[in-house]
Scaffold this motif. Structure first.
Motif, mmCIF file in Angstrom:
data_model
loop_
_atom_site.group_PDB
_atom_site.id
_atom_site.type_symbol
_atom_site.label_atom_id
_atom_site.label_comp_id
_atom_site.label_asym_id
_atom_site.label_seq_id
_atom_site.Cartn_x
_atom_site.Cartn_y
_atom_site.Cartn_z
ATOM 1 N N LYS A 173 2.926 5.410 12.810
ATOM 2 C CA LYS A 173 2.058 4.582 13.653
ATOM 3 C C LYS A 173 2.402 3.100 13.501
ATOM 4 N N ILE A 174 2.628 2.690 12.279
ATOM 5 C CA ILE A 174 2.985 1.289 12.008
ATOM 6 C C ILE A 174 4.326 0.958 12.654
ATOM 7 N N ASP A 175 5.272 1.872 12.518
ATOM 8 C CA ASP A 175 6.593 1.672 13.116
ATOM 9 C C ASP A 175 6.480 1.517 14.629
ATOM 10 N N LYS A 176 5.659 2.357 15.248
ATOM 11 C CA LYS A 176 5.445 2.262 16.699
ATOM 12 C C LYS A 176 4.818 0.917 17.053
ATOM 13 N N GLU A 200 0.839 -1.202 0.000
ATOM 14 C CA GLU A 200 0.000 0.000 0.000
ATOM 15 C C GLU A 200 0.872 1.250 0.000
ATOM 16 N N ASN A 201 0.299 2.308 -0.464
ATOM 17 C CA ASN A 201 0.947 3.608 -0.334
ATOM 18 C C ASN A 201 0.522 4.182 1.004
ATOM 19 N N VAL A 202 1.464 4.320 1.902
ATOM 20 C CA VAL A 202 1.123 4.826 3.234
ATOM 21 C C VAL A 202 1.738 6.205 3.419
ATOM 22 N N THR A 203 1.044 6.999 4.178
ATOM 23 C CA THR A 203 1.535 8.345 4.468
ATOM 24 C C THR A 203 2.621 8.253 5.538
#
Length: 77
Positions: free
Chosen positions: A54-57, A45-48
């Motif tokens: 948030k994903i990294d956290k 996906e193209n994520v902002t």
């Protein structure tokens, strides 16, 4: 007879530790699958930048949980 009872008790305790360790390993597997799912989602996906943070956290939190569970599992050995 006492030796047999002692050996049986020891084996039962070992079995209980193995069961506990298996439960912990199942929880570790669940966390790793969550991490894999997040990584696959990012790859597809193209994520902002905000979503990426948030994903990294989330991944770092899961990683810490895995470390703690692994440490707990190792103590049971």
């Amino acid at each position: 007879m006492k030796e047999q009872e002692h050996a049986k008790k020891e084996l039962q305790e070992q079995l209980e530790r193995v069961k506990q360790r298996l439960q912990i390993l199942d929880m570790i597997e669940e966390k790793l699958l969550q991490m894999k799912g997040l990584a696959q989602w990012v790859a597809n996906e193209n994520v902002t930048d905000e979503e990426m943070q948030k994903i990294d956290k989330n991944v770092k939190d899961l990683e810490e949980q895995v470390r703690l569970l692994d440490s707990e599992s190792t103590k049971l050995s």
